[in-house]
Scaffold this motif. Structure first.
Motif, PDB file in Angstrom:
ATOM      1  N   ARG A  26      18.447   0.112 -15.905  1.00  0.00           N
ATOM      2  CA  ARG A  26      17.533  -0.009 -17.049  1.00  0.00           C
ATOM      3  C   ARG A  26      16.745   1.283 -17.264  1.00  0.00           C
ATOM      4  NH1 ARG A  26      16.950  -5.106 -14.834  1.00  0.00           N
ATOM      5  NH2 ARG A  26      15.020  -4.537 -13.766  1.00  0.00           N
ATOM      6  N   ALA A  27      16.401   1.946 -16.161  1.00  0.00           N
ATOM      7  CA  ALA A  27      15.643   3.207 -16.247  1.00  0.00           C
ATOM      8  C   ALA A  27      16.559   4.419 -16.427  1.00  0.00           C
ATOM      9  CB  ALA A  27      14.781   3.371 -14.998  1.00  0.00           C
ATOM     10  N   GLU A  28      17.856   4.169 -16.531  1.00  0.00           N
ATOM     11  CA  GLU A  28      18.866   5.202 -16.763  1.00  0.00           C
ATOM     12  C   GLU A  28      19.003   6.213 -15.624  1.00  0.00           C
ATOM     13  OE1 GLU A  28      17.937   6.784 -20.653  1.00  0.00           O
ATOM     14  OE2 GLU A  28      18.607   4.936 -21.636  1.00  0.00           O
ATOM     15  N   PHE A  29      18.853   5.723 -14.384  1.00  0.00           N
ATOM     16  CA  PHE A  29      19.077   6.563 -13.203  1.00  0.00           C
ATOM     17  C   PHE A  29      20.502   6.396 -12.672  1.00  0.00           C
ATOM     18  CE2 PHE A  29      14.389   6.038 -12.935  1.00  0.00           C
ATOM     19  CZ  PHE A  29      14.056   7.357 -13.134  1.00  0.00           C
ATOM     20  N   VAL A  30      21.150   5.263 -12.979  1.00  0.00           N
ATOM     21  CA  VAL A  30      22.541   5.041 -12.572  1.00  0.00           C
ATOM     22  C   VAL A  30      23.310   4.425 -13.736  1.00  0.00           C
ATOM     23  CG1 VAL A  30      22.004   4.703 -10.113  1.00  0.00           C
ATOM     24  CG2 VAL A  30      22.137   2.711 -11.623  1.00  0.00           C
ATOM     25  N   ARG A  31      24.631   4.554 -13.644  1.00  0.00           N
ATOM     26  CA  ARG A  31      25.509   3.836 -14.564  1.00  0.00           C
ATOM     27  C   ARG A  31      26.507   3.061 -13.724  1.00  0.00           C
ATOM     28  NH1 ARG A  31      26.757   9.113 -16.795  1.00  0.00           N
ATOM     29  NH2 ARG A  31      27.940  10.198 -15.228  1.00  0.00           N
ATOM     30  N   GLN A  74       0.831  -1.206   0.000  1.00  0.00           N
ATOM     31  CA  GLN A  74       0.000   0.000   0.000  1.00  0.00           C
ATOM     32  C   GLN A  74       0.865   1.256   0.000  1.00  0.00           C
ATOM     33  OE1 GLN A  74      -2.496  -1.033   3.521  1.00  0.00           O
ATOM     34  NE2 GLN A  74      -4.154  -0.263   2.239  1.00  0.00           N
ATOM     35  N   ILE A  75       1.871   1.271   0.860  1.00  0.00           N
ATOM     36  CA  ILE A  75       2.761   2.434   0.961  1.00  0.00           C
ATOM     37  C   ILE A  75       3.513   2.635  -0.354  1.00  0.00           C
ATOM     38  CG2 ILE A  75       4.854   3.298   2.093  1.00  0.00           C
ATOM     39  CD1 ILE A  75       3.769   1.970   4.696  1.00  0.00           C
ATOM     40  N   ASP A  76       4.129   1.574  -0.864  1.00  0.00           N
ATOM     41  CA  ASP A  76       4.895   1.680  -2.106  1.00  0.00           C
ATOM     42  C   ASP A  76       4.012   2.095  -3.279  1.00  0.00           C
ATOM     43  OD1 ASP A  76       7.388   1.184  -1.074  1.00  0.00           O
ATOM     44  OD2 ASP A  76       7.513  -0.882  -1.797  1.00  0.00           O
ATOM     45  N   ALA A  77       2.797   1.542  -3.357  1.00  0.00           N
ATOM     46  CA  ALA A  77       1.903   1.877  -4.467  1.00  0.00           C
ATOM     47  C   ALA A  77       1.526   3.351  -4.431  1.00  0.00           C
ATOM     48  CB  ALA A  77       0.651   1.007  -4.422  1.00  0.00           C
ATOM     49  N   ASP A  78       1.266   3.877  -3.233  1.00  0.00           N
ATOM     50  CA  ASP A  78       0.901   5.292  -3.129  1.00  0.00           C
ATOM     51  C   ASP A  78       2.067   6.202  -3.507  1.00  0.00           C
ATOM     52  OD1 ASP A  78      -1.732   4.829  -2.483  1.00  0.00           O
ATOM     53  OD2 ASP A  78      -1.452   5.078  -0.332  1.00  0.00           O
ATOM     54  N   VAL A  79       3.274   5.868  -3.064  1.00  0.00           N
ATOM     55  CA  VAL A  79       4.439   6.688  -3.416  1.00  0.00           C
ATOM     56  C   VAL A  79       4.709   6.574  -4.919  1.00  0.00           C
ATOM     57  CG1 VAL A  79       6.916   7.040  -3.072  1.00  0.00           C
ATOM     58  CG2 VAL A  79       5.442   6.576  -1.104  1.00  0.00           C
ATOM     59  N   ALA A  80       4.585   5.364  -5.476  1.00  0.00           N
ATOM     60  CA  ALA A  80       4.782   5.191  -6.922  1.00  0.00           C
ATOM     61  C   ALA A  80       3.762   6.018  -7.706  1.00  0.00           C
ATOM     62  CB  ALA A  80       4.680   3.713  -7.295  1.00  0.00           C
ATOM     63  N   THR A  81       2.546   6.107  -7.204  1.00  0.00           N
ATOM     64  CA  THR A  81       1.510   6.908  -7.858  1.00  0.00           C
ATOM     65  C   THR A  81       1.893   8.388  -7.861  1.00  0.00           C
ATOM     66  OG1 THR A  81      -0.220   5.314  -7.328  1.00  0.00           O
ATOM     67  CG2 THR A  81      -0.934   7.571  -7.790  1.00  0.00           C
ATOM     68  N   VAL A  82       2.481   8.847  -6.761  1.00  0.00           N
ATOM     69  CA  VAL A  82       2.943  10.243  -6.704  1.00  0.00           C
ATOM     70  C   VAL A  82       3.941  10.500  -7.831  1.00  0.00           C
ATOM     71  CG1 VAL A  82       4.328  11.873  -5.342  1.00  0.00           C
ATOM     72  CG2 VAL A  82       2.495  10.564  -4.239  1.00  0.00           C
ATOM     73  N   TYR A  83       4.889   9.590  -8.026  1.00  0.00           N
ATOM     74  CA  TYR A  83       5.878   9.763  -9.099  1.00  0.00           C
ATOM     75  C   TYR A  83       5.222   9.663 -10.480  1.00  0.00           C
ATOM     76  CZ  TYR A  83       9.879   9.989  -6.040  1.00  0.00           C
ATOM     77  OH  TYR A  83      10.791  10.399  -5.106  1.00  0.00           O
ATOM     78  N   ARG A  84       4.345   8.684 -10.635  1.00  0.00           N
ATOM     79  CA  ARG A  84       3.666   8.498 -11.919  1.00  0.00           C
ATOM     80  C   ARG A  84       2.870   9.754 -12.298  1.00  0.00           C
ATOM     81  NH1 ARG A  84       2.264   3.851 -10.856  1.00  0.00           N
ATOM     82  NH2 ARG A  84       0.230   4.247  -9.936  1.00  0.00           N
ATOM     83  N   GLU A  85       2.189  10.343 -11.310  1.00  0.00           N
ATOM     84  CA  GLU A  85       1.412  11.571 -11.566  1.00  0.00           C
ATOM     85  C   GLU A  85       2.305  12.750 -11.958  1.00  0.00           C
ATOM     86  OE1 GLU A  85      -0.700  11.902  -7.866  1.00  0.00           O
ATOM     87  OE2 GLU A  85      -2.378  10.663  -8.579  1.00  0.00           O
ATOM     88  N   ARG A  86       3.581  12.646 -11.672  1.00  0.00           N
ATOM     89  CA  ARG A  86       4.530  13.699 -12.030  1.00  0.00           C
ATOM     90  C   ARG A  86       5.380  13.319 -13.244  1.00  0.00           C
ATOM     91  NH1 ARG A  86       2.498  13.980  -7.510  1.00  0.00           N
ATOM     92  NH2 ARG A  86       2.243  15.873  -6.332  1.00  0.00           N
ATOM     93  N   GLY A  87       4.909  12.302 -13.978  1.00  0.00           N
ATOM     94  CA  GLY A  87       5.564  11.916 -15.223  1.00  0.00           C
ATOM     95  C   GLY A  87       6.739  10.977 -15.083  1.00  0.00           C
ATOM     96  N   LEU A  88       6.897  10.358 -13.921  1.00  0.00           N
ATOM     97  CA  LEU A  88       8.020   9.444 -13.706  1.00  0.00           C
ATOM     98  C   LEU A  88       7.517   8.020 -13.440  1.00  0.00           C
ATOM     99  CD1 LEU A  88      10.491  11.487 -11.510  1.00  0.00           C
ATOM    100  CD2 LEU A  88      10.845  10.627 -13.823  1.00  0.00           C
ATOM    101  N   ALA A  89       6.900   7.430 -14.436  1.00  0.00           N
ATOM    102  CA  ALA A  89       6.332   6.087 -14.267  1.00  0.00           C
ATOM    103  C   ALA A  89       7.405   5.027 -14.024  1.00  0.00           C
ATOM    104  CB  ALA A  89       5.502   5.717 -15.492  1.00  0.00           C
TER     105      ALA A  89
END
Length: 159
Positions: A79-84, A20-35
């Motif tokens: 894979r999401a290009e946040f680190v190398r 529940q916690i992770d899904a809500d935080v992920a939704t916050v990012y998704r709503e800001r264009g970071l799916a």
């Protein structure tokens, strides 16, 4: 799932709350264009910001997860290009470094972290004890006497 798991299904209940916690935080990012940004990335990002590039093993120790968990999270972040990743002092060591994409997102990541911390404090006010304090106490109790030992002492024996 339509409702919470039964209280005696402790592992299921813990996973349910975390999901529940992770899904809500992920939704916050998704709503800001970071799916493609996952809540589990933030502790690693914060560690890399605070301490600079480091090996996966050092990163795992810094954030308090297993090497395997850190390695899986780093792979997803790559894979999401946040680190190398680059080679370390020997061929087996991989050094993790934030990409420009991740550093550009630091204001949003930090803002989310702070807002989530405030939201958890608000949640804590509804509970008889702050969730983090309860979980720390559970962790300490299980370090003193592991659940395996408690199960055996409860009468399971060697069946």
């Amino acid at each position: 799932m339509t409702g919470p798991p039964e209280p005696d299904a402790l592992g299921t209940l813990l996973r349910h709350v975390l999901e529940q916690i992770d899904a809500d935080v992920a939704t916050v990012y998704r709503e800001r264009g970071l799916a493609d940004y996952r809540p589990r990335f933030s502790p690693l990002v914060r560690a890399l910001v605070a301490h600079g590039p480091m090996s996966i093993r050092a990163l795992a120790q810094r954030v308090g997860v297993t090497h395997s968990a850190a390695s899986q999270t780093v792979a997803a972040m790559r894979r999401a290009e946040f680190v190398r990743l680059s080679s370390g002092t020997d061929a087996r060591q991989r050094i993790v470094e934030l990409t420009p994409r991740a550093t550009d997102l630091l204001p949003l990541i930090e803002s989310e972290w702070n807002a989530t911390t405030a939201a958890i404090r608000e949640l804590d006010a509804e509970l008889p004890m702050p969730l983090s304090e309860l979980l720390a106490r559970v962790d300490a109790a299980l370090r003193r006497r592991p659940l395996r030992q408690r199960i055996t002492e409860a009468g399971l024996g060697d069946h």
